[in-house]
Write a protein that holds these residues in place. Structure first.
Motif, PDB file in Angstrom:
ATOM      1  N   ILE A  60      40.277  47.110  35.668  1.00 34.55           N
ATOM      2  CA  ILE A  60      40.297  46.005  36.622  1.00 34.55           C
ATOM      3  C   ILE A  60      41.058  44.585  36.167  1.00 34.55           C
ATOM      4  O   ILE A  60      41.792  44.230  36.906  1.00 34.55           O
ATOM      5  N   PHE A  64      44.640  43.272  38.334  1.00 32.12           N
ATOM      6  CA  PHE A  64      44.786  42.161  37.912  1.00 32.12           C
ATOM      7  C   PHE A  64      45.759  40.929  37.928  1.00 32.12           C
ATOM      8  O   PHE A  64      46.415  40.784  38.561  1.00 32.12           O
ATOM      9  N   GLY A 113      37.891  33.653  45.101  1.00 36.81           N
ATOM     10  CA  GLY A 113      37.772  34.803  43.366  1.00 36.81           C
ATOM     11  C   GLY A 113      37.351  33.175  42.731  1.00 36.81           C
ATOM     12  O   GLY A 113      36.274  33.774  41.880  1.00 36.81           O
ATOM     13  N   HIS A 138      34.835  38.448  35.619  1.00 30.81           N
ATOM     14  CA  HIS A 138      35.729  37.822  37.202  1.00 30.81           C
ATOM     15  C   HIS A 138      36.812  37.137  36.871  1.00 30.81           C
ATOM     16  O   HIS A 138      37.630  36.639  37.686  1.00 30.81           O
ATOM     17  N   VAL A 141      40.332  37.681  38.375  1.00 33.67           N
ATOM     18  CA  VAL A 141      39.981  37.311  39.537  1.00 33.67           C
ATOM     19  C   VAL A 141      40.984  35.885  40.368  1.00 33.67           C
ATOM     20  O   VAL A 141      42.219  35.809  40.553  1.00 33.67           O
TER      21      VAL A 141
END
Length: 169
Positions: A60, A64, A113, A138, A141
């Motif tokens: 992930i 990104f 995001g 996260h 993002v």
């Protein structure tokens, strides 16, 4: 055509180098982790706890980062059906406007995001396998969207920074 200041070239090169190093390292770790996990399972009947989940998290992050890496090398996929609609005299202005619009869209996604990260923080979501708050992961993002928006904003300001588009034919 406006020549780009040296600082902008150095900034884009440094960001590309850092993101590429993290992405390559991520892919190498995932490959090693999964090969080792399969080997352990096949040979000794055991495995690495959470190897697959950790690989997903790493992929992930690297995925990104790929957003900015693709933009910096002119490798984004884009529809070409309307390329002939704009007269060549306006192509440069249209490209700059497109870069500016893209920067704005990416900043809107970055805002979403940021909300995503804040919600994960508020709810206390955890990456159970590696026992860290999920919002840490996260963070990639909004970073990816902001870093890519910065690239497009610089492309709009200084067209000499814009890479040649690579056709996906």
């Amino acid at each position: 055509m406006t020549l780009a200041p040296r600082w902008s070239e150095r900034l884009l090169a440094a960001v590309f180098t850092l993101e590429a190093a993290i992405a390559v390292t991520g892919y190498a770790v995932v490959a090693g982790l999964l090969v080792l996990d399969v080997a352990l399972r096949e040979i000794w009947g055991t495995s690495i706890y959470g190897a697959q989940r950790m690989s997903v998290y790493i992929m992930i992050v690297t995925g990104f980062l790929g957003l900015g890496l693709a933009a910096s090398k002119g490798r984004h996929l884009r529809p070409r059906f309307a390329d002939g609609l704009i007269p060549s005299a306006f192509a440069s202005a249209a490209t700059r406007l497109g870069d500016l619009i893209m920067a704005g869209v990416l900043l809107a996604f970055a805002w979403i995001g940021i909300r995503f990260v804040l919600d994960a923080h508020e709810f206390g979501d955890m990456a159970r396998v590696i026992d860290i708050p999920l919002w840490y992961l996260h963070l990639v993002v909004p970073y990816a969207f902001i870093a890519t928006a910065l690239r497009y904003a610089l492309f709009a300001l200084y067209p000499s920074l814009r890479p040649e588009e690579v056709s996906a034919e």
